[in-house]
Design a protein around this motif. Structure first.
Motif, PDB file in Angstrom:
ATOM      1  N   GLN A   1      23.375  27.471  46.139  1.00  0.00           N
ATOM      2  CA  GLN A   1      22.965  26.409  45.225  1.00  0.00           C
ATOM      3  C   GLN A   1      23.027  26.994  43.821  1.00  0.00           C
ATOM      4  OE1 GLN A   1      18.861  25.181  45.393  1.00  0.00           O
ATOM      5  NE2 GLN A   1      19.281  23.285  44.295  1.00  0.00           N
ATOM      6  N   MET A   2      23.783  26.338  42.933  1.00  0.00           N
ATOM      7  CA  MET A   2      23.877  26.824  41.563  1.00  0.00           C
ATOM      8  C   MET A   2      22.503  26.706  40.902  1.00  0.00           C
ATOM      9  SD  MET A   2      26.826  28.080  41.309  1.00  0.00           S
ATOM     10  CE  MET A   2      26.868  28.449  39.559  1.00  0.00           C
ATOM     11  N   PRO A   3      22.082  27.747  40.182  1.00  0.00           N
ATOM     12  CA  PRO A   3      20.729  27.760  39.622  1.00  0.00           C
ATOM     13  C   PRO A   3      20.543  26.763  38.481  1.00  0.00           C
ATOM     14  CG  PRO A   3      21.958  29.700  38.950  1.00  0.00           C
ATOM     15  CD  PRO A   3      22.823  28.968  39.922  1.00  0.00           C
ATOM     16  N   HIS A   4      19.298  26.416  38.233  1.00  0.00           N
ATOM     17  CA  HIS A   4      18.971  25.482  37.157  1.00  0.00           C
ATOM     18  C   HIS A   4      19.330  26.048  35.794  1.00  0.00           C
ATOM     19  CE1 HIS A   4      15.948  22.988  39.708  1.00  0.00           C
ATOM     20  NE2 HIS A   4      17.034  23.319  40.378  1.00  0.00           N
ATOM     21  N   ALA A   5      19.375  27.368  35.656  1.00  0.00           N
ATOM     22  CA  ALA A   5      19.690  27.994  34.376  1.00  0.00           C
ATOM     23  C   ALA A   5      21.200  28.065  34.105  1.00  0.00           C
ATOM     24  CB  ALA A   5      19.099  29.397  34.325  1.00  0.00           C
ATOM     25  N   TRP A   6      22.017  27.716  35.104  1.00  0.00           N
ATOM     26  CA  TRP A   6      23.471  27.758  34.928  1.00  0.00           C
ATOM     27  C   TRP A   6      23.906  26.738  33.876  1.00  0.00           C
ATOM     28  CZ3 TRP A   6      26.941  24.120  37.868  1.00  0.00           C
ATOM     29  CH2 TRP A   6      28.290  24.356  37.616  1.00  0.00           C
ATOM     30  N   LYS A   7      24.825  27.122  33.012  1.00  0.00           N
ATOM     31  CA  LYS A   7      25.400  26.200  32.033  1.00  0.00           C
ATOM     32  C   LYS A   7      26.352  25.279  32.791  1.00  0.00           C
ATOM     33  CE  LYS A   7      27.797  25.863  27.678  1.00  0.00           C
ATOM     34  NZ  LYS A   7      28.454  26.589  26.573  1.00  0.00           N
ATOM     35  N   GLU A   8      25.907  24.052  33.022  1.00  0.00           N
ATOM     36  CA  GLU A   8      26.652  23.103  33.855  1.00  0.00           C
ATOM     37  C   GLU A   8      28.120  23.019  33.459  1.00  0.00           C
ATOM     38  OE1 GLU A   8      24.800  19.279  33.791  1.00  0.00           O
ATOM     39  OE2 GLU A   8      23.102  19.940  34.980  1.00  0.00           O
ATOM     40  N   ALA A   9      28.961  22.929  34.474  1.00  0.00           N
ATOM     41  CA  ALA A   9      30.398  22.738  34.353  1.00  0.00           C
ATOM     42  C   ALA A   9      31.133  23.938  33.756  1.00  0.00           C
ATOM     43  CB  ALA A   9      30.724  21.468  33.571  1.00  0.00           C
ATOM     44  N   SER A  10      30.427  25.037  33.462  1.00  0.00           N
ATOM     45  CA  SER A  10      31.115  26.226  32.952  1.00  0.00           C
ATOM     46  C   SER A  10      31.724  26.993  34.131  1.00  0.00           C
ATOM     47  CB  SER A  10      30.156  27.106  32.162  1.00  0.00           C
ATOM     48  OG  SER A  10      29.143  27.619  32.995  1.00  0.00           O
ATOM     49  N   PRO A  11      32.841  27.678  33.891  1.00  0.00           N
ATOM     50  CA  PRO A  11      33.509  28.406  34.982  1.00  0.00           C
ATOM     51  C   PRO A  11      32.583  29.444  35.622  1.00  0.00           C
ATOM     52  CG  PRO A  11      34.857  28.371  32.997  1.00  0.00           C
ATOM     53  CD  PRO A  11      33.513  27.840  32.613  1.00  0.00           C
ATOM     54  N   VAL A  12      32.814  29.707  36.902  1.00  0.00           N
ATOM     55  CA  VAL A  12      32.046  30.714  37.629  1.00  0.00           C
ATOM     56  C   VAL A  12      33.003  31.748  38.214  1.00  0.00           C
ATOM     57  CG1 VAL A  12      30.155  29.119  38.140  1.00  0.00           C
ATOM     58  CG2 VAL A  12      32.008  29.368  39.779  1.00  0.00           C
ATOM     59  N   ASN A  13      32.478  32.939  38.455  1.00  0.00           N
ATOM     60  CA  ASN A  13      33.300  34.048  38.948  1.00  0.00           C
ATOM     61  C   ASN A  13      32.762  34.596  40.267  1.00  0.00           C
ATOM     62  OD1 ASN A  13      35.343  34.663  36.747  1.00  0.00           O
ATOM     63  ND2 ASN A  13      33.446  34.514  35.589  1.00  0.00           N
ATOM     64  N   PRO A  14      33.194  34.015  41.390  1.00  0.00           N
ATOM     65  CA  PRO A  14      32.802  34.578  42.688  1.00  0.00           C
ATOM     66  C   PRO A  14      33.502  35.925  42.897  1.00  0.00           C
ATOM     67  CG  PRO A  14      33.698  32.355  42.913  1.00  0.00           C
ATOM     68  CD  PRO A  14      34.005  32.827  41.539  1.00  0.00           C
ATOM     69  N   HIS A  15      32.810  36.856  43.518  1.00  0.00           N
ATOM     70  CA  HIS A  15      33.422  38.139  43.821  1.00  0.00           C
ATOM     71  C   HIS A  15      32.638  38.849  44.923  1.00  0.00           C
ATOM     72  CE1 HIS A  15      30.430  38.859  40.672  1.00  0.00           C
ATOM     73  NE2 HIS A  15      30.231  40.024  41.276  1.00  0.00           N
ATOM     74  N   VAL A  16      33.265  39.871  45.468  1.00  0.00           N
ATOM     75  CA  VAL A  16      32.621  40.671  46.506  1.00  0.00           C
ATOM     76  C   VAL A  16      32.411  42.092  45.981  1.00  0.00           C
ATOM     77  CG1 VAL A  16      33.527  39.312  48.430  1.00  0.00           C
ATOM     78  CG2 VAL A  16      34.808  41.286  47.626  1.00  0.00           C
ATOM     79  N   HIS A  17      31.339  42.717  46.463  1.00  0.00           N
ATOM     80  CA  HIS A  17      31.069  44.120  46.191  1.00  0.00           C
ATOM     81  C   HIS A  17      31.385  44.883  47.476  1.00  0.00           C
ATOM     82  CE1 HIS A  17      28.829  43.646  42.350  1.00  0.00           C
ATOM     83  NE2 HIS A  17      28.691  42.419  42.814  1.00  0.00           N
ATOM     84  N   VAL A  18      32.256  45.872  47.363  1.00  0.00           N
ATOM     85  CA  VAL A  18      32.690  46.634  48.533  1.00  0.00           C
ATOM     86  C   VAL A  18      32.676  48.122  48.210  1.00  0.00           C
ATOM     87  CG1 VAL A  18      34.156  44.759  49.404  1.00  0.00           C
ATOM     88  CG2 VAL A  18      35.139  46.489  47.877  1.00  0.00           C
ATOM     89  N   ARG A  19      32.827  48.926  49.263  1.00  0.00           N
ATOM     90  CA  ARG A  19      33.013  50.365  49.108  1.00  0.00           C
ATOM     91  C   ARG A  19      34.367  50.709  49.706  1.00  0.00           C
ATOM     92  NH1 ARG A  19      27.578  52.116  51.933  1.00  0.00           N
ATOM     93  NH2 ARG A  19      27.214  49.885  52.125  1.00  0.00           N
ATOM     94  N   LEU A  20      35.246  51.277  48.882  1.00  0.00           N
ATOM     95  CA  LEU A  20      36.578  51.657  49.343  1.00  0.00           C
ATOM     96  C   LEU A  20      36.608  53.145  49.658  1.00  0.00           C
ATOM     97  CD1 LEU A  20      38.782  49.686  46.783  1.00  0.00           C
ATOM     98  CD2 LEU A  20      37.898  48.940  49.003  1.00  0.00           C
ATOM     99  N   THR A  21      37.259  53.488  50.764  1.00  0.00           N
ATOM    100  CA  THR A  21      37.348  54.879  51.195  1.00  0.00           C
ATOM    101  C   THR A  21      38.785  55.386  51.195  1.00  0.00           C
ATOM    102  OG1 THR A  21      37.444  54.160  53.497  1.00  0.00           O
ATOM    103  CG2 THR A  21      35.256  54.708  52.604  1.00  0.00           C
ATOM    104  N   GLN A  22      39.703  54.568  50.664  1.00  0.00           N
ATOM    105  CA  GLN A  22      41.120  54.939  50.625  1.00  0.00           C
ATOM    106  C   GLN A  22      41.832  54.042  49.619  1.00  0.00           C
ATOM    107  OE1 GLN A  22      43.307  53.404  54.166  1.00  0.00           O
ATOM    108  NE2 GLN A  22      41.255  52.736  54.808  1.00  0.00           N
ATOM    109  N   ALA A  23      43.084  54.365  49.346  1.00  0.00           N
ATOM    110  CA  ALA A  23      43.898  53.547  48.447  1.00  0.00           C
ATOM    111  C   ALA A  23      44.275  52.240  49.145  1.00  0.00           C
ATOM    112  CB  ALA A  23      45.154  54.313  48.033  1.00  0.00           C
TER     113      ALA A  23
END
Length: 157
Positions: free
Chosen positions: A40-62
């Motif tokens: 659920q987008m938070p109440h403090a979000w600037k409505e209709a502004s772009p959002v940036n979904p992303h994942v946090h991972v740990r890489l162990t190789q190239a």
């Protein structure tokens, strides 16, 4: 924010959870191992502004893991829930692996367009790793989250 320890893994409890590293293990070449989330987008979000979904991972190789977020996004104020899923691909790293275990973010080429979306809008999310992405073995997945602009004034938060 959706830490790996709180993500619903579906009826098959896949992807596996690594209790040593406290991370989900997204395997190579298996798009059926899906993490499910409702945001659920938070109440403090600037409505209709772009959002940036992303994942946090740990890489162990190239290599470049690629994550796909299928989603349905709708407003809570009487919108019709979409019948089809939209797709957002996360294909770029914030850092390049060289040695050891690297903490990294993987994000999309462009932000997700939020035109017409309101505070408290709902995102139904299915997240999985793309087949043939060029990274061998499991990816240690820490978290999924969405960066967004915040409305500084005029909101009751």
């Amino acid at each position: 924010r959706f830490p790996a320890t709180l993500i619903r893994q579906g009826v098959t409890t896949k992807p596996d959870f690594d209790t040593t590293n406290l991370a989900l293990l997204f395997p190579e070449n298996d798009e059926t191992e899906i993490a499910y989330m409702i945001a659920q987008m938070p109440h403090a979000w600037k409505e209709a502004s772009p959002v940036n979904p992303h994942v946090h991972v740990r890489l162990t190789q190239a290599g470049q893991p690629v994550f796909v977020m299928e989603y349905k996004w709708y407003n809570p104020s009487g919108d019709t829930v979409p019948t089809t899923w939209s797709e957002y691909r996360m294909t770029a790293n914030t850092a390049t692996w060289s040695t050891g275990t690297l903490s990294n973010m993987i994000y999309g080429a462009e932000p997700l367009d939020a035109t017409g979306k309101e505070e408290s809008s709902i995102l139904l999310i299915k997240l999985y790793r793309e087949t043939g992405d060029g990274y061998s073995g499991d990816v240690l997945f820490d978290e999924f989250d969405i960066h967004h602009l915040v409305e500084k004034f005029g909101k009751d938060v």
